[in-house]
Design an enzyme around this catalytic site. Structure first.
Site, PDB file in Angstrom:
ATOM      1  N   GLU A   6       1.250   3.581   1.889  1.00 32.03           N
ATOM      2  CA  GLU A   6       1.177   4.859   3.116  1.00 32.03           C
ATOM      3  C   GLU A   6       2.549   3.506   3.969  1.00 32.03           C
ATOM      4  O   GLU A   6       3.533   4.202   4.363  1.00 32.03           O
ATOM      5  CB  GLU A   6       0.171   4.238   4.118  1.00 32.03           C
ATOM      6  CG  GLU A   6      -1.314   4.729   4.244  1.00 32.03           C
ATOM      7  CD  GLU A   6      -2.053   4.762   2.971  1.00 32.03           C
ATOM      8  OE1 GLU A   6      -2.795   5.145   3.207  1.00 32.03           O
ATOM      9  OE2 GLU A   6      -1.920   3.827   2.238  1.00 32.03           O
ATOM     10  N   CYS A  48      -2.422   0.081   7.132  1.00 31.04           N
ATOM     11  CA  CYS A  48      -1.631   0.625   7.325  1.00 31.04           C
ATOM     12  C   CYS A  48      -1.723   1.916   8.325  1.00 31.04           C
ATOM     13  O   CYS A  48      -0.965   2.596   9.142  1.00 31.04           O
ATOM     14  CB  CYS A  48      -2.094   1.662   6.202  1.00 31.04           C
ATOM     15  SG  CYS A  48      -1.409   1.247   4.806  1.00 31.04           S
ATOM     16  N   HIS A  58       0.711  -1.057   0.158  1.00 33.80           N
ATOM     17  CA  HIS A  58      -0.152   0.223   0.475  1.00 33.80           C
ATOM     18  C   HIS A  58       1.240   0.990   0.084  1.00 33.80           C
ATOM     19  O   HIS A  58       2.079   1.127   0.475  1.00 33.80           O
ATOM     20  CB  HIS A  58      -0.879   0.296   1.240  1.00 33.80           C
ATOM     21  CG  HIS A  58      -1.939  -0.934   1.400  1.00 33.80           C
ATOM     22  ND1 HIS A  58      -3.004  -0.814   2.333  1.00 33.80           N
ATOM     23  CD2 HIS A  58      -2.527  -1.797   0.667  1.00 33.80           C
ATOM     24  CE1 HIS A  58      -4.025  -2.127   1.785  1.00 33.80           C
ATOM     25  NE2 HIS A  58      -3.452  -3.008   0.700  1.00 33.80           N
ATOM     26  N   CYS A  80      -6.241   2.003   5.718  1.00 31.36           N
ATOM     27  CA  CYS A  80      -6.907   0.938   6.033  1.00 31.36           C
ATOM     28  C   CYS A  80      -6.639   1.172   7.557  1.00 31.36           C
ATOM     29  O   CYS A  80      -5.730   1.334   7.403  1.00 31.36           O
ATOM     30  CB  CYS A  80      -7.210  -0.390   4.714  1.00 31.36           C
ATOM     31  SG  CYS A  80      -4.957  -0.341   5.279  1.00 31.36           S
TER      32      CYS A  80
END
Length: 156
Positions: free
Chosen positions: A63, A94, A61, A91
């Site tokens: 992040e 993260c 992801h 999410c």
């Protein structure tokens, strides 16, 4: 502000626009278009976008990629003097990584009602981390909606 000229162009909107540029890169790669920049002392020290498809890695992801890049740049595991700008609400995974990274502030553009960490709450973040949201919400949201509109089949 003097004569309607801001003292610095480096504000939340500027940094979110930089994160949007990263999200657009993800969009072009057929990744969910999320972009992140990490800022320390008004300088972008890391940029990232989703790469889960490119790397065949569910943890890639934006992040996570940005935290890793920023930590490498600083030579430190904590990002206590940094601000994280993400185009979409992180999410839970993260948010957990952001808890451990300890940034002083997280700013996100669009909310994510289905997968965003705020379904559980701000307690997923480090207690010292400040949270702000809604910066360029419409632009951030529009890119994600555009992406998913191309993925969904029309109803017959």
């Amino acid at each position: 502000m003097i004569d309607n000229i801001p003292f610095s162009i480096y504000n939340d909107e500027y940094f979110m626009r930089q994160a949007l540029k990263e999200a657009e890169k993800a969009y072009e790669l057929d990744e969910i278009p999320i972009g992140v920049v990490v800022v320390c002392n008004n300088q972008i020290i890391a940029r990232a976008h989703n790469q889960t498809e490119q790397l065949n890695d569910v943890t890639a992801h934006a992040e996570i990629m940005a935290i890793t890049a920023a930590s490498d740049f600083l030579g430190a595991k904590y990002l206590e003097e940094c601000e994280i700008f993400s185009t979409l609400e992180p999410c839970n995974m993260c948010a957990g990584a952001l808890f451990w990274a300890r940034p002083k502030r997280i700013v996100y553009g669009a909310g994510d009602e289905k997968r965003g960490f705020m379904r559980i709450g701000k307690m997923l973040l480090h207690p010292k981390t400040k949270l702000e949201y809604g910066i360029l919400n419409e632009e951030c949201s529009a890119l994600v909606k555009k992406f998913f509109a191309t993925k969904r089949k029309p109803l017959k």
